[in-house]
Write a protein that holds these residues in place. Sequence first.
Motif, PDB file in Angstrom:
ATOM      1  N   ALA A   4      65.699   3.556 -17.547  1.00 20.66           N
ATOM      2  CA  ALA A   4      66.683   2.777 -16.798  1.00 20.66           C
ATOM      3  C   ALA A   4      67.119   1.549 -17.586  1.00 20.66           C
ATOM      4  N   SER A   5      68.415   1.313 -17.591  1.00 17.63           N
ATOM      5  CA  SER A   5      68.961   0.052 -18.095  1.00 17.63           C
ATOM      6  C   SER A   5      69.419  -0.764 -16.893  1.00 17.63           C
ATOM      7  N   PHE A   6      69.359  -2.082 -17.025  1.00 21.06           N
ATOM      8  CA  PHE A   6      69.715  -2.964 -15.918  1.00 21.06           C
ATOM      9  C   PHE A   6      70.707  -4.019 -16.377  1.00 21.06           C
ATOM     10  N   ASP A   7      71.742  -4.227 -15.564  1.00 25.96           N
ATOM     11  CA  ASP A   7      72.593  -5.399 -15.718  1.00 25.96           C
ATOM     12  C   ASP A   7      72.032  -6.454 -14.773  1.00 25.96           C
ATOM     13  N   ILE A   8      71.364  -7.449 -15.333  1.00 25.45           N
ATOM     14  CA  ILE A   8      70.656  -8.441 -14.505  1.00 25.45           C
ATOM     15  C   ILE A   8      71.416  -9.761 -14.416  1.00 25.45           C
ATOM     16  N   ALA A   9      72.712  -9.719 -14.680  1.00 20.63           N
ATOM     17  CA  ALA A   9      73.490 -10.955 -14.668  1.00 20.63           C
ATOM     18  C   ALA A   9      73.562 -11.558 -13.269  1.00 20.63           C
ATOM     19  N   TYR A  10      73.660 -10.720 -12.244  1.00 20.12           N
ATOM     20  CA  TYR A  10      73.807 -11.221 -10.881  1.00 20.12           C
ATOM     21  C   TYR A  10      72.941 -10.395  -9.924  1.00 20.12           C
ATOM     22  N   ASP A  11      72.752 -10.934  -8.739  1.00 19.93           N
ATOM     23  CA  ASP A  11      72.092 -10.221  -7.642  1.00 19.93           C
ATOM     24  C   ASP A  11      70.670  -9.775  -7.962  1.00 19.93           C
ATOM     25  N   LEU A  12      69.995 -10.508  -8.832  1.00 15.15           N
ATOM     26  CA  LEU A  12      68.589 -10.241  -9.096  1.00 15.15           C
ATOM     27  C   LEU A  12      67.846 -11.571  -8.953  1.00 15.15           C
ATOM     28  N   LEU A  59      58.294  -6.369 -19.577  1.00 21.14           N
ATOM     29  CA  LEU A  59      58.806  -5.153 -18.944  1.00 21.14           C
ATOM     30  C   LEU A  59      59.032  -4.028 -19.946  1.00 21.14           C
ATOM     31  N   SER A  60      58.837  -4.330 -21.230  1.00 23.12           N
ATOM     32  CA  SER A  60      58.913  -3.347 -22.336  1.00 23.12           C
ATOM     33  C   SER A  60      60.267  -2.677 -22.507  1.00 23.12           C
ATOM     34  N   PRO A  61      61.378  -3.427 -22.442  1.00 21.42           N
ATOM     35  CA  PRO A  61      62.664  -2.798 -22.756  1.00 21.42           C
ATOM     36  C   PRO A  61      62.822  -2.608 -24.262  1.00 21.42           C
ATOM     37  N   GLN A  62      63.691  -1.684 -24.632  1.00 18.56           N
ATOM     38  CA  GLN A  62      63.995  -1.487 -26.044  1.00 18.56           C
ATOM     39  C   GLN A  62      64.884  -2.611 -26.557  1.00 18.56           C
ATOM     40  N   ALA A  63      65.838  -3.048 -25.727  1.00 16.69           N
ATOM     41  CA  ALA A  63      66.837  -4.006 -26.197  1.00 16.69           C
ATOM     42  C   ALA A  63      67.250  -4.949 -25.073  1.00 16.69           C
ATOM     43  N   VAL A  64      67.726  -6.130 -25.479  1.00 15.14           N
ATOM     44  CA  VAL A  64      68.320  -7.094 -24.557  1.00 15.14           C
ATOM     45  C   VAL A  64      69.693  -7.466 -25.109  1.00 15.14           C
ATOM     46  N   LEU A  65      70.697  -7.389 -24.261  1.00 14.83           N
ATOM     47  CA  LEU A  65      72.054  -7.771 -24.630  1.00 14.83           C
ATOM     48  C   LEU A  65      72.423  -9.043 -23.885  1.00 14.83           C
ATOM     49  N   LEU A  66      72.784 -10.082 -24.629  1.00 18.49           N
ATOM     50  CA  LEU A  66      73.253 -11.333 -24.041  1.00 18.49           C
ATOM     51  C   LEU A  66      74.741 -11.476 -24.323  1.00 18.49           C
ATOM     52  N   SER A 114      75.270   3.668 -22.444  1.00 18.32           N
ATOM     53  CA  SER A 114      75.557   5.079 -22.735  1.00 18.32           C
ATOM     54  C   SER A 114      75.323   5.430 -24.194  1.00 18.32           C
ATOM     55  N   MET A 115      75.295   4.424 -25.073  1.00 19.23           N
ATOM     56  CA  MET A 115      75.170   4.674 -26.507  1.00 19.23           C
ATOM     57  C   MET A 115      73.803   4.297 -27.064  1.00 19.23           C
ATOM     58  N   LEU A 116      72.851   3.994 -26.207  1.00 13.29           N
ATOM     59  CA  LEU A 116      71.548   3.526 -26.663  1.00 13.29           C
ATOM     60  C   LEU A 116      70.719   4.593 -27.352  1.00 13.29           C
ATOM     61  N   ASP A 117      71.101   5.855 -27.210  1.00  8.46           N
ATOM     62  CA  ASP A 117      70.344   6.897 -27.900  1.00  8.46           C
ATOM     63  C   ASP A 117      70.607   6.863 -29.402  1.00  8.46           C
ATOM     64  N   ALA A 164      71.869   3.915 -32.661  1.00 16.87           N
ATOM     65  CA  ALA A 164      71.396   2.617 -33.128  1.00 16.87           C
ATOM     66  C   ALA A 164      71.745   1.543 -32.100  1.00 16.87           C
ATOM     67  N   VAL A 165      70.787   0.691 -31.793  1.00 20.88           N
ATOM     68  CA  VAL A 165      70.968  -0.332 -30.766  1.00 20.88           C
ATOM     69  C   VAL A 165      72.103  -1.277 -31.130  1.00 20.88           C
ATOM     70  N   PHE A 166      72.134  -1.732 -32.367  1.00 15.20           N
ATOM     71  CA  PHE A 166      73.168  -2.694 -32.766  1.00 15.20           C
ATOM     72  C   PHE A 166      74.545  -2.038 -32.777  1.00 15.20           C
ATOM     73  N   ASP A 167      74.632  -0.796 -33.206  1.00 14.14           N
ATOM     74  CA  ASP A 167      75.918  -0.090 -33.184  1.00 14.14           C
ATOM     75  C   ASP A 167      76.445   0.015 -31.752  1.00 14.14           C
ATOM     76  N   ALA A 168      75.550   0.265 -30.814  1.00 14.37           N
ATOM     77  CA  ALA A 168      75.949   0.346 -29.404  1.00 14.37           C
ATOM     78  C   ALA A 168      76.567  -0.969 -28.949  1.00 14.37           C
ATOM     79  N   GLY A 169      75.986  -2.071 -29.390  1.00  9.61           N
ATOM     80  CA  GLY A 169      76.523  -3.373 -29.020  1.00  9.61           C
ATOM     81  C   GLY A 169      77.916  -3.604 -29.571  1.00  9.61           C
ATOM     82  N   TRP A 170      78.133  -3.261 -30.828  1.00 10.61           N
ATOM     83  CA  TRP A 170      79.451  -3.468 -31.442  1.00 10.61           C
ATOM     84  C   TRP A 170      80.516  -2.624 -30.752  1.00 10.61           C
TER      85      TRP A 170
END
Length: 443
Positions: free
Chosen positions: A146-154, A197-204, A247-250, A252-258
């Motif tokens: 599971a990925s989470f958008d934790i910007a709001y409502d958490l 929580l052991s996530p693979q990546a964090v996007l800010l 959707s692109m995390l499978d 490279a993590v950085f490529d998904a961000g770009w």
Amino acid sequence: MNPSQDLLLVGEVYVDFTLPKAGAESKLRLGGIVHAARGLWAIDANFSVAAVCPGYLVDQARAYLERLGCSEFIWLAEVKGAPNVMAIGDPTELADQAYQDILRDEKSVEYCGEVDALKTFKTCLIFPGKYDLTVLRSLLAEDVQASFDIAYDLPDLLSLSSFKGNIAAAVTSTSSPMFLEKASKDMSSLLADLRDLSPQAVLLKENRGGSRVFDLRGDKVDEIPALLGETVNSVGVGDVYSAVFASMLDGAVFDAGWKAARAATCYAQTTYPDDFKRDVQRSLALSVDQMRGLGGTFLPWHARPDFQIYFAAPDFSYVDRTHLEEALRALAYHNFRIRRPVQENGELTPQSSMHEMRTAYLGDFGLLEECDLVFALPLERDPGTLVEIGLALALKKPVITFDPLKENNNTMVMAGSTVYSGKLNSCLNGLFEVMSRLRATRS
């Protein structure tokens, strides 16, 4: 098509209602996780939806999402006591004040019975809301990622504890209450809590200043610049970013961000879905190396207070402060360090002595010398502000001039300013670009 291989979007479906304003019509469209679905549709990703919404929206949401290519629509939970209508004051405004969730405090959520299909999905992106995440965890597969958008409502990260070990990514933004509470000074505390929580990546997501992707498993970070232009729409831009990233995390993590950043930029520049998809397809035709080569504006949240901005304006108690407060709110929202000479050195009166005026002048000029650049708002052709602009130019300091009434469109102000505009959006973009360059020269 096997829906179990889809990315499952989980969250609330809203009706976005843009309030009418002078010179523009009101606009009505489905929002909430539907924004994220548009992002996945634009990149031709396979997805399904588990929707939390009032009963009256179910058929309309299902039909619309199916047109976007949604493989399976699951009515996860019913919203009661509220219509799930988001009233939007100005869709170009990137501030919380522009959004009002109607009857939010009256809302309650009740899970529906037919949710067995949730067990088949291996990956999901969850946008927390009024629904219980612990109950949701019990409905998903044991090995779900599971990925989470934790910007709001958490309310806190403890709400995610039932997903520990099954979190692929956490996405947040600098406008998030949790970010402002835990990470407004630095990221260390928030990252430490997220690591538990052991996530693979964090996007800010850092708004006009770009983004940072933290690869927690490789203990690396990548900086993704923003591509600034005219903001036609700010609503749902972050949701598109989160969805394309997840959707692109499978890969490279950085490529998904770009790639996700490119898709989000396209969403900010139009509200027409077909134009959005066309622009995304064109943008993602570039390789990530080509994207990196094109550059952009990068100014992280935590670096912004390193630069002092002189606020040149008739910042007086007796003037119409509409435009002044609009600019000050925006500058504060983006974490800029504003020096206000009138507030710091005092507001003079017509009866002030020459000694008092001389003292104020020396204090203001000394403050101007200390600052790195000037944000000017010369309302009513205020002579003090125009002198400050001239002094700043003589000191070779960049000047951003916001002239909403277009009273100062003369050669010296327009040509001398690094950016001159009657639009606050353009001035903010210019401020980010100038400060990004200043930061690069200091590095």
